[in-house]
Design a protein around this motif. Structure first.
Motif, short mmCIF file in Angstrom:
data_model
loop_
_atom_site.label_atom_id
_atom_site.label_comp_id
_atom_site.label_asym_id
_atom_site.label_seq_id
_atom_site.Cartn_x
_atom_site.Cartn_y
_atom_site.Cartn_z
N UNK A 143 -1.17 6.13 -3.38
CA UNK A 143 -2.14 5.26 -2.72
C UNK A 143 -1.99 3.82 -3.22
N UNK A 144 -2.45 2.91 -2.40
CA UNK A 144 -2.56 1.52 -2.82
C UNK A 144 -3.91 1.01 -2.34
N UNK A 145 -4.83 0.86 -3.27
CA UNK A 145 -6.13 0.28 -2.95
C UNK A 145 -6.01 -1.23 -3.04
N UNK A 146 -6.31 -1.89 -1.95
CA UNK A 146 -6.16 -3.34 -1.88
C UNK A 146 -7.53 -3.97 -1.65
N UNK A 147 -7.99 -4.73 -2.62
CA UNK A 147 -9.28 -5.41 -2.53
C UNK A 147 -9.08 -6.93 -2.52
N UNK A 148 -10.12 -7.63 -2.13
CA UNK A 148 -10.08 -9.10 -2.10
C UNK A 148 -8.83 -9.60 -1.40
N UNK A 149 -8.58 -9.05 -0.25
CA UNK A 149 -7.35 -9.39 0.47
C UNK A 149 -7.35 -10.84 0.90
N UNK A 150 -6.14 -11.41 0.90
CA UNK A 150 -5.93 -12.80 1.27
C UNK A 150 -4.96 -12.86 2.46
N UNK A 151 -5.01 -13.94 3.22
CA UNK A 151 -4.06 -14.05 4.35
C UNK A 151 -2.60 -13.91 3.91
N UNK A 152 -2.29 -14.36 2.70
CA UNK A 152 -0.91 -14.26 2.22
C UNK A 152 -0.50 -12.84 1.87
N UNK A 153 -1.43 -11.89 1.93
CA UNK A 153 -1.09 -10.48 1.75
C UNK A 153 -0.57 -9.86 3.05
N UNK A 154 -0.65 -10.61 4.14
CA UNK A 154 -0.17 -10.11 5.43
C UNK A 154 1.32 -9.78 5.35
N UNK A 155 1.66 -8.55 5.69
CA UNK A 155 3.05 -8.09 5.60
C UNK A 155 3.13 -6.65 6.09
N UNK A 156 4.35 -6.18 6.23
CA UNK A 156 4.58 -4.75 6.42
C UNK A 156 4.75 -4.16 5.02
N UNK A 157 3.96 -3.14 4.74
CA UNK A 157 3.98 -2.51 3.43
C UNK A 157 4.78 -1.20 3.49
N UNK A 158 5.67 -1.05 2.54
CA UNK A 158 6.53 0.12 2.47
C UNK A 158 6.29 0.88 1.18
N UNK A 159 6.22 2.20 1.30
CA UNK A 159 6.19 3.00 0.09
C UNK A 159 7.60 3.47 -0.23
#
Length: 117
Positions: free
Chosen positions: A78-94
């Motif tokens: 899992x990846x819990x992502x909090x306090x997200x920012x616009x610069x976190x925008x991406x395709x995430x790969x495991x």
């Protein structure tokens, strides 16, 4: 081992998302990780966790906001992502690798995360 990432979506800045990565087989002897790729940029490391969960590592850009975890019974990370920012925008790969290897050799298909400002 086949990996299936899920949980991406569109969220406002400051919001949270939880990504999941389900493996088709046992992952208890594998290190697991998350990477991301934004448009026009190279894929970058986000977080990793050792086979037994004993050690985690994070990119400086996500430290204190993201948390990686795993459930070896469910063969899922899992990846819990909090306090997200616009610069976190991406395709995430495991990704997964044998604990004795350096490079990741199993990759999921990616899940899109879009953070609006």
């Amino acid at each position: 081992v086949q990996l299936q990432a899920s949980g991406g979506g569109v969220v406002q800045a400051g919001g949270s998302l939880r990504l999941s990565c389900a493996a088709s087989g046992p992952i208890r002897v594998m290190d697991m990780g998350w990477f991301r790729q934004a448009p026009g940029k190279e894929r970058e490391f986000v977080a990793s966790i050792t086979w037994n969960g004993g050690r985690t590592a994070y990119a400086d850009s996500v430290k204190g906001r993201f948390t990686i975890s795993r459930d070896n019974v469910k063969n899922t990370e899992y990846l819990q992502m909090n306090s997200l920012k616009p610069e976190d925008t991406a395709v995430y790969y495991c990704a997964a690798k044998s604990s004795i290897m350096t490079d990741y050799h199993y990759w999921g298909q990616g899940t899109q995360v879009t953070v609006s400002s």
